[in-house]
Design a protein around this motif. Structure first.
Motif, short mmCIF file in Angstrom:
data_model
loop_
_atom_site.label_atom_id
_atom_site.label_comp_id
_atom_site.label_asym_id
_atom_site.label_seq_id
_atom_site.Cartn_x
_atom_site.Cartn_y
_atom_site.Cartn_z
N ASN A 29 -11.19 -0.99 -1.97
CA ASN A 29 -9.73 -0.95 -1.32
C ASN A 29 -8.98 -2.33 -1.49
O ASN A 29 -8.15 -2.37 -0.66
CB ASN A 29 -9.92 -0.62 0.00
CG ASN A 29 -10.72 0.90 0.06
OD1 ASN A 29 -10.21 1.86 -0.64
ND2 ASN A 29 -11.65 1.10 1.10
N ASN B 236 0.70 -1.16 0.03
CA ASN B 236 0.21 -0.15 -0.04
C ASN B 236 1.06 1.22 -0.08
O ASN B 236 0.30 2.41 0.34
CB ASN B 236 -0.84 0.07 1.31
CG ASN B 236 -0.12 -0.08 2.67
OD1 ASN B 236 0.89 -0.26 2.51
ND2 ASN B 236 -0.92 0.33 3.52
N THR C 84 -6.25 3.22 3.42
CA THR C 84 -7.50 2.42 3.34
C THR C 84 -7.04 0.93 2.85
O THR C 84 -8.04 0.13 2.54
CB THR C 84 -8.56 3.09 2.39
OG1 THR C 84 -7.83 3.37 0.94
CG2 THR C 84 -9.20 4.37 3.13
N GLN C 85 -5.96 0.72 2.36
CA GLN C 85 -5.72 -0.46 1.84
C GLN C 85 -4.82 -1.51 3.03
O GLN C 85 -4.29 -0.75 3.90
CB GLN C 85 -4.51 -0.30 0.58
CG GLN C 85 -5.09 0.25 -0.63
CD GLN C 85 -4.51 0.68 -1.72
OE1 GLN C 85 -3.04 0.40 -1.65
NE2 GLN C 85 -5.04 1.02 -3.05
#
Length: 844
Positions: free
Chosen positions: A417, A337, A395-396
Motif C-alpha cells: 500500500n 489515492n 488502504t493508501q
C-alpha cells in the motif's frame, strides 16, 4: 302654498324612484358587457358564480366526487385544493393552467380537477406544503432489474434512519391521484414523465413536490441513487418528527452530466486512447474496455496511441498520457489515492496517479457502461455520465501536504500500500521549507540522513498518526520523491529487544548451501548454475540476522535444515527453564527469487510450529509489485510473507525499507542504498532489478550486499552515491554470472569478496571463461577475473581463501578485527547435511 307643501315630498320620492331605476339599468348593462367579454369559457362561467353561493355549495359538490373527497381528507390544513390540477399537467406547480372543457368529450377525473381549480383560480397558491412522511408509500418502477428494488430499499432505509417506516410497492401501471406517494424512478405516473421531459439536458436528476406526491426521477440508475442521497441530505435532515415542510415552488434539480454518442449506424465514434509506452496492465485495460463497448454496441472499436491526438475527437483517454492536456489537468486535481473519470470537453479521461489506480479507474468506467442506451432502430449507443466521478483507495495514505515545487512526473504503487510521487528539477533549498510544512501538519522526523555530506543527497523519514512519509532527494539529477506508507501492513523499524547482556562477538557466517539437492538447470549439473544466498550475522546479544537463507529443494535435506542446526548450535539464549531459544532479530530478503527465499518458506512450517523455540522479530524486504515491472512480474514473497507472519510468527513485524534509510539492529547498522522505488520512472524489466543493495557496518567493517542486482540498479546506485560506496567487503552480484557493472565496482573497491555460489562455479566464473549454461557473459567474466586479480594483488597472495569465500564446504565464521583484518573459524556441519559432490570438470 299648502298644496305645494304636500306635493313636494311626492315629487322628491318620484324623482328618487326614477333615478334608482336608471342606476340599476346602468349597472345591469355594465355587468352584461363584462360577461360578454369573457364568454365562452367553462372555467370563467364557474368563476362568475357568486362567492357566497360557491362556499355554500362546495361541500355537496365535493361529496358527489368520492376521489376528490379522499384527496381533501388526506391533506393537512396548510395544503390547498388549488394544486390538484398539477397532478396530470406537464408543467411545474407555478406554471399550471386550467384545462379547457374541449380537452375531453366526457367528464373525467381531470375535468373535475379543472372545475375545482377554476373555482379557486382567484385564490393564491400556498407558500408551502406540510407532509407527514409516515403517511406516504414508495412506488417504484416496474422492472425486473435488481437495481430497481435496491433503490427502493435505499430510500426506505433512508427514511427509516430518521424514524419513519414506510412500505414499498411496485408500480401497477394505473396512476393513483389521491394516495400519498413518493414516486421513485421511471414510474408510469404522468408526473414522472413530466419531470423527466422538463429535465435540463445538462442535469441528471430532479426532485419535485406536489400536494400529495413527491417525485424522484433521473436519467439512469446512477443519477437515481444520487437523487435518493440528495433527498436524504437536503430534506430528511430538516424533519420535525415525521413532518417535512417545503416551499410550494420546490424543485430540486442537480447532477451535472453530459451525454455522448459512442456509436451510430453500427460504426464507432469514440476512440480508446492510451500512451504508446503504456504498461502491460493499461494495455489489458484498454482491450477490456474495447471488448465491453463492442459487446454493447455491436460496433468495432479500436485502441489508439496518444500521439494520434485529435482535439475534436471523442476520446476515452486511459492512464498517464502526458500529451493530453485534459489528462494532465484531471490527474493534477486528484489526491494521491484517488482514481476515476472526468468529462473534459470531448475527452473522457479515465485515470489515477498510479498504474494500478488507473487500472481500477477503467474498471469503474466499465461499470458505468451499464447505464448506456442502445437504440436498435439507429444502431446507436449513447451514454449519459456525471462530469466527474472519483473514488479512493482507502488502504493508501494521502493525508499530507503535497510538495509544491519541481515538475511532477507521476507516481508508482510500491507494494504493501505504499505509493511514491516523483518530481524533477527540484531545488535543494526548498526541502527545508517543505519539511517545515510537514512538521506544521503534525509530522515528526524519525531520521534525516545526508550520506555524511559526501553526496548532496538527503533522505528524511517522518511519521504522524495515520502514516509515514519518506523523502528522497538525489543530487545527481535533482530529482525528489515523496513516498507514503499507511503502515497498515508495514511497521517502521525500531530495535525493541530488551536483552542487554553481551554474550559474544559479532560475527558474519558464510553459510553452506547443499548444492547436491538444488534443482538442475537444463539437465546440467547444478554446480554449473549454482545459485542460492545465505549469510548469518550473530549479534553480541545472542540474536541472529539471516540474509535470504538459500533454496528449497524438493527432495531430502534442505538449506533450511542447515540454518536451523547452525543457529541451534550457536545460540546462547535460553528461556526461564534453561531451554535453548533462537531469536532472529531480522530476516532480510534481498529480493524475490526462489534460490533466495524458498529456504524461509520451508523453515517456517518445519521449525516454527506451536511452542517453537524460534522467534522472528522482523521480516525486512522490498520486492516491489507487478506494476513496477514492465512485463507485469508478480512477486511471490510480497504476496505470501504476510500469511507466513500471521501463521508462524505472531508478533513479527514486516519492515519495508526505502532508499537512504538506516536501521540499527543490536550493534549493527544497516544502510539501505537502493530499493526498487529509486528506479522509477524507469520500470523494472527483470525480477533482479528489485534486489536491494544495503551495507552493514559490523565492528567498524563495512560489508555491501547486492543480492542479484543487475545492470540497472548497479549503475543507478553508482550515480547516486559515487565514492561514498567505498566498502571493505562486497557480496558479488548475481552469483558472479551477470549484473555487476564496472561503475559500481570502481566505487566500492572492496578488500574482500563474497561469492554466493559453489566452489566449482566460483573457479569457473573467475577464470575469465564463459560457458553455455549458467556462466557469465564475456563482460562479466572479464570483470570477475579483474576482481580476483586485484584482490590477489591487495593481499599479495594467490590464496583465494584469504580474501574470497564461496558457499560450499565448511561454514566460515568471520570476526572483524582492527586494521581491517579478519579472523576465521571453520564450522563443520554434520556430513549428512552436506553430502560431498563428485568432482566436476566443466567442458568448454
Amino acid at each position: 302654498m299648502k298644496r305645494f307643501f304636500y306635493s313636494f315630498p311626492l315629487t322628491i320620492f318620484a324623482f328618487l324612484l326614477i333615478f334608482g331605476f336608471l342606476f340599476l339599468c346602468a349597472c345591469q348593462s355594465n355587468h352584461e358587457s363584462e360577461t360578454n367579454e369573457t364568454e365562452p369559457g367553462f372555467s370563467d362561467t364557474i368563476e362568475a358564480e357568486n362567492h357566497s353561493e360557491r362556499d355554500s355549495e362546495r361541500d355537496s359538490e365535493i361529496e358527489s366526487e368520492s376521489h376528490i373527497e379522499t384527496e381533501f381528507e388526506n391533506t393537512s390544513p396548510l395544503e390547498s385544493e388549488s394544486h390538484i390540477e398539477t397532478e396530470f399537467e406537464n408543467t411545474s406547480p407555478l406554471e399550471s393552467e386550467s384545462l379547457n372543457e374541449s380537452d375531453s368529450e366526457s367528464p373525467t377525473e381531470t375535468d373535475v380537477e379543472t372545475e375545482i381549480n377554476a373555482e379557486t383560480e382567484s385564490d393564491s397558491l400556498p407558500s408551502s406544503f406540510l407532509y407527514d412522511l409516515s403517511e406516504f408509500q414508495i412506488i417504484y418502477e416496474n422492472s425486473t432489474l435488481p437495481s430497481v428494488t435496491s433503490h427502493a430499499k435505499a430510500l426506505k432505509d433512508a427514511l427509516f434512519s430518521v424514524g419513519i417506516e414506510v412500505t414499498t410497492e411496485k408500480d401497477q401501471g394505473e396512476p393513483n391521484i389521491v394516495d400519498k406517494e413518493i414516486l421513485l424512478g421511471n414510474t408510469s405516473h404522468p408526473l414522472t414523465a413530466n419531470l423527466l421531459s422538463n429535465l435540463p439536458d445538462d442535469r441528471g436528476f430532479a426532485i419535485e413536490f406536489y400536494e400529495n406526491k413527491i417525485v424522484l426521477a433521473a436519467r439512469n440508475d446512477y443519477f437515481l441513487a444520487e437523487a435518493i442521497d440528495s433527498f436524504a441530505d437536503q430534506y430528511l435532515t430538516t424533519l420535525s418528527d415525521s413532518f417535512l415542510t417545503v416551499s410550494s415552488e420546490e424543485r430540486w434539480v442537480d447532477g451535472p452530466c453530459a451525454t455522448f454518442l459512442l456509436s451510430q449506424n453500427g460504426v464507432s465514434i469514440a476512440r480508446v486512447v492510451r500512451d504508446y509506452t503504456a504498461h502491460k496492465k493499461i494495455n489489458e485495460s484498454a482491450i477490456s474496455l474495447v471488448n465491453r463497448l463492442e459487446s454493447i454496441a455491436g460496433a468495432s472499436f479500436a485502441v489508439f496511441d496518444q500521439y494520434d491526438y485529435n482535439a475534436t475527437a471523442l476520446d476515452l483517454v486511459l492512464g498517464i498520457t502526458e500529451k493530453y492536456e485534459e489528462s494532465e489537468m484531471f490527474r493534477a486535481s486528484l489526491a494521491l489515492n484517488e482514481y476515476g473519470f472526468s468529462v473534459e470537453g470531448s475527452k473522457i479521461v479515465i485515470a489515477g496517479h498510479t498504474i494500478e489506480n488507473s487500472v481500477i479507474a477503467v474498471s469503474l468506467f466499465n461499470k458505468f457502461l451499464q447505464y448506456s442506451i442502445y437504440d436498435e432502430a439507429t444502431s446507436s449507443l449513447t451514454l449519459t455520465l456525471p462530469l466527474r466521478v472519483t473514488e479512493t483507495v482507502t488502504t493508501q495514505f494521502a493525508d499530507f501536504p503535497h510538495y509544491p515545487n519541481g515538475i511532477y512526473k507521476g507516481a508508482i504503487e510500491c507494494g504493501n500500500n505504499t505509493v511514491q510521487m516523483h518530481y524533477e528539477s527540484v531545488d535543494f533549498s526548498t526541502l527545508d521549507i517543505y519539511l517545515n510544512d510537514l512538521m506544521q501538519d503534525g509530522y515528526v522526523i524519525l531520521q534525516d540522513n545526508t550520506n555524511d555530506g559526501q553526496t548532496g543527497n538527503r533522505f528524511v523519514t517522518l511519521q504522524k498518526e495515520g502514516g509515514l512519509l519518506h523523502l528522497s532527494y538525489y543530487a545527481y539529477d535533482h530529482s525528489f520523491t515523496v513516498l507514503s506508507d499507511p503502515l497498515n501492513v508495514n511497521s517502521y523499524y525500531e530495535d525493541i529487544y530488551e536483552g542487554s547482556q553481551l554474550l559474544q562477538s559479532n560475527t558474519l557466517s558464510v553459510m553452506t548451501l547443499d548444492y547436491s539437492k538444488h534443482a538442475p538447470v537444463n539437465n546440467c549439473d547444478p554446480r554449473l548454475n549454482a545459485g542460492g544466498l545465505s549469510y548469518i550475522i550473530t549479534l553480541r546479544d545472542g540474536r541472529f540476522i539471516v540474509i535470504d537463507g538459500g533454496c528449497n529443494s524438493k527432495n531430502g535435506t534442505q538449506d533450511c535444515d542447515i540454518l536451523y542446526e547452525y543457529m541451534l548450535d550457536h545460540t546462547l539464549l535460553t528461556d526461564e527453564a534453561g531451554e535453548k531459544q533462537i531469536i532472529i532479530a531480522a530476516w532480510i530478503f534481498t529480493h524475490d527469487s526462489p534460490d533466495h527465499h524458498e529456504a524461509f518458506e520451508s523453515f517456517a512450517p518445519k521449525y516454527c510450529k506451536t511452542d517453537s523455540i524460534v522467534t522472528v522479530q522482523n521480516l525486512i524486504y522490498n520486492n516491489g509489485v507487478e506494476t513496477q515491472y514492465s512485463d507485469g512480474y508478480r512477486t511471490g514473497l510480497y504476496l505470501h510473507a504476510p500469511t507466513y507472519v500471521k501463521t508462524y510468527f505472531p508478533g513479527c513485524r514486516i519492515i519495508q525499507p526505502h532508499t537512504g534509510q538506516k536501521f540499527t539492529v543490536g550493534e549493527i547498522e544497516i544502510e539501505f542504498l537502493y530499493t526498487l522505488e529509486s528506479l522509477y520512472p524507469t520500470l523494472a524489466t527483470d525480477a533482479n532489478d528489485a534486489s536491494m543493495l544495503f551495507r552493514m557496518t559490523i565492528d567498524g567493517m563495512t560489508v555491501l550486499f547486492t543480492g542479484d542486482a543487475i545492470a540497472a540498479p548497479c549503475d543507478l546506485t553508482a550515480k547516486i552515491y559515487g565514492n561514498y560506496l567505498k566498502s571493505d567487503m562486497m557480496q558479488i552480484n548475481h552469483h558472479g554470472t551477470t549484473g555487476l557493472t564496472v561503475s559500481l565496482y570502481n566505487c566500492v573497491d572492496p578488500l574482500y569478496s563474497l561469492w554466493p555460489t559453489s566452489k566449482t562455479c566460483f573457479e569457473a566464473r573467475t577464470s575469465g571463461t564463459t560457458y553455455p549454461v549458467g556462466m557469465p557473459s564475456a563482460v562479466s567474466a572479464a570483470l570477475n577475473l579483474r576482481i580476483i586479480t586485484e584482490l590477489n594483488e591487495k593481499h599479495n597472495t594467490d590464496d583465494f581463501s584469504v580474501h574470497s569465500w564461496y558457499a560450499d564446504g565448511p561454514i566460515e565464521i568471520m570476526t572483524f578485527l582492527p586494521n581491517k583484518t579478519i579472523s576465521i573459524e571453520t564450522y563443520i556441519l554434520d556430513p549428512s547435511l552436506t553430502p560431498e559432490l563428485p568432482p566436476f570438470v566443466p567442458t568448454n
